[in-house]
Design a protein around this motif. Structure first.
Motif, short mmCIF file in Angstrom:
data_model
loop_
_atom_site.label_atom_id
_atom_site.label_comp_id
_atom_site.label_asym_id
_atom_site.label_seq_id
_atom_site.Cartn_x
_atom_site.Cartn_y
_atom_site.Cartn_z
N CYS A 127 0.82 -1.21 0.00
CA CYS A 127 0.00 0.00 0.00
C CYS A 127 0.86 1.26 0.00
O CYS A 127 1.38 1.65 1.04
CB CYS A 127 -0.90 0.01 1.24
SG CYS A 127 -2.02 -1.38 1.33
N PRO A 128 0.99 1.91 -1.15
CA PRO A 128 1.60 3.24 -1.14
C PRO A 128 0.69 4.17 -0.33
O PRO A 128 -0.46 3.84 -0.04
CB PRO A 128 1.62 3.64 -2.61
CG PRO A 128 1.52 2.35 -3.37
CD PRO A 128 0.68 1.45 -2.49
N VAL A 129 1.17 5.33 0.04
CA VAL A 129 0.42 6.25 0.87
C VAL A 129 -0.98 6.51 0.31
O VAL A 129 -1.15 6.71 -0.89
CB VAL A 129 1.21 7.57 1.09
CG1 VAL A 129 1.35 8.37 -0.18
CG2 VAL A 129 0.57 8.40 2.18
N HIS A 130 -1.99 6.40 1.15
CA HIS A 130 -3.42 6.63 0.84
C HIS A 130 -4.00 5.65 -0.17
O HIS A 130 -5.09 5.89 -0.69
CB HIS A 130 -3.66 8.06 0.35
CG HIS A 130 -3.19 9.11 1.30
ND1 HIS A 130 -3.62 9.19 2.60
CD2 HIS A 130 -2.27 10.10 1.13
CE1 HIS A 130 -3.01 10.20 3.20
NE2 HIS A 130 -2.18 10.77 2.35
N ALA A 131 -3.31 4.54 -0.46
CA ALA A 131 -3.82 3.59 -1.46
C ALA A 131 -4.69 2.51 -0.84
O ALA A 131 -5.36 1.78 -1.55
CB ALA A 131 -2.66 2.95 -2.22
#
Length: 169
Positions: A127-131
């Motif tokens: 999970c990249p940031v906010h994904a």
């Protein structure tokens, strides 16, 4: 006074390399057996090592690259591994030595113990940031897709799944 009998030079030239090879093979075999049994610590698997074999009772670790300072995180995704075959024993973040914002080179470690014979899968979601939406209890799901007509997020900021197949002997 009795002198010990020493083999002739030709015999020594033949035996010396054979004894050296036998000693090296014995040491390598012992190290392999000790590592496979977990006596020298659990085996660690990188993302490209997706087929894992373990003996019941053996512990192992999955190591994935992670940049926690950039808001990136990995989770064990649904469906969870079969609890009768495998048990999660812990998770930790390993940094590259720098806590500076934007620092990279860290790893996220997932530890497991093989419980009993069988086969199961471990799905990790990156999970990249906010994904992703954090569901608590160290699990997450991918964020819902953007509404129709809006600009889609670039591929580098979308969640991705990584699957390991574990066979316990």
């Amino acid at each position: 006074m009795m002198r010990p009998h020493l083999p002739n030079a030709a015999l020594r030239r033949v035996l010396a390399p054979a004894l050296t090879a036998l000693t090296a093979f014995t040491a390598f075999t012992a190290l392999t057996v000790l590592t496979g049994c977990g006596l020298l610590g659990p085996a660690t698997y990188d993302p490209d090592e997706t087929a894992i074999e373990a003996d019941a009772g053996e512990e192992f670790t999955l190591s994935v690259p992670s940049h926690a300072s950039l808001g990136e995180r990995w989770y064990v995704a649904e469906p969870k591994p079969a609890s009768g075959v495998l048990r999660a024993t812990g998770e930790e973040q390993e940094n590259s030595g720098s806590d500076a914002d934007g620092a990279d080179g860290g790893s996220q470690l997932f530890r497991f113990k093989a419980v009993a014979r069988g086969s199961t899968r471990i799905r990790l979601i990156h999970c990249p940031v906010h994904a992703c939406v954090d569901k608590g209890d160290d699990s997450a799901t991918a964020s819902p897709p953007p509404p129709t007509g809006s600009t889609a997020a670039p591929a580098s900021s979308r969640p991705t799944y990584h699957t390991y197949t574990v066979t316990v002997k």
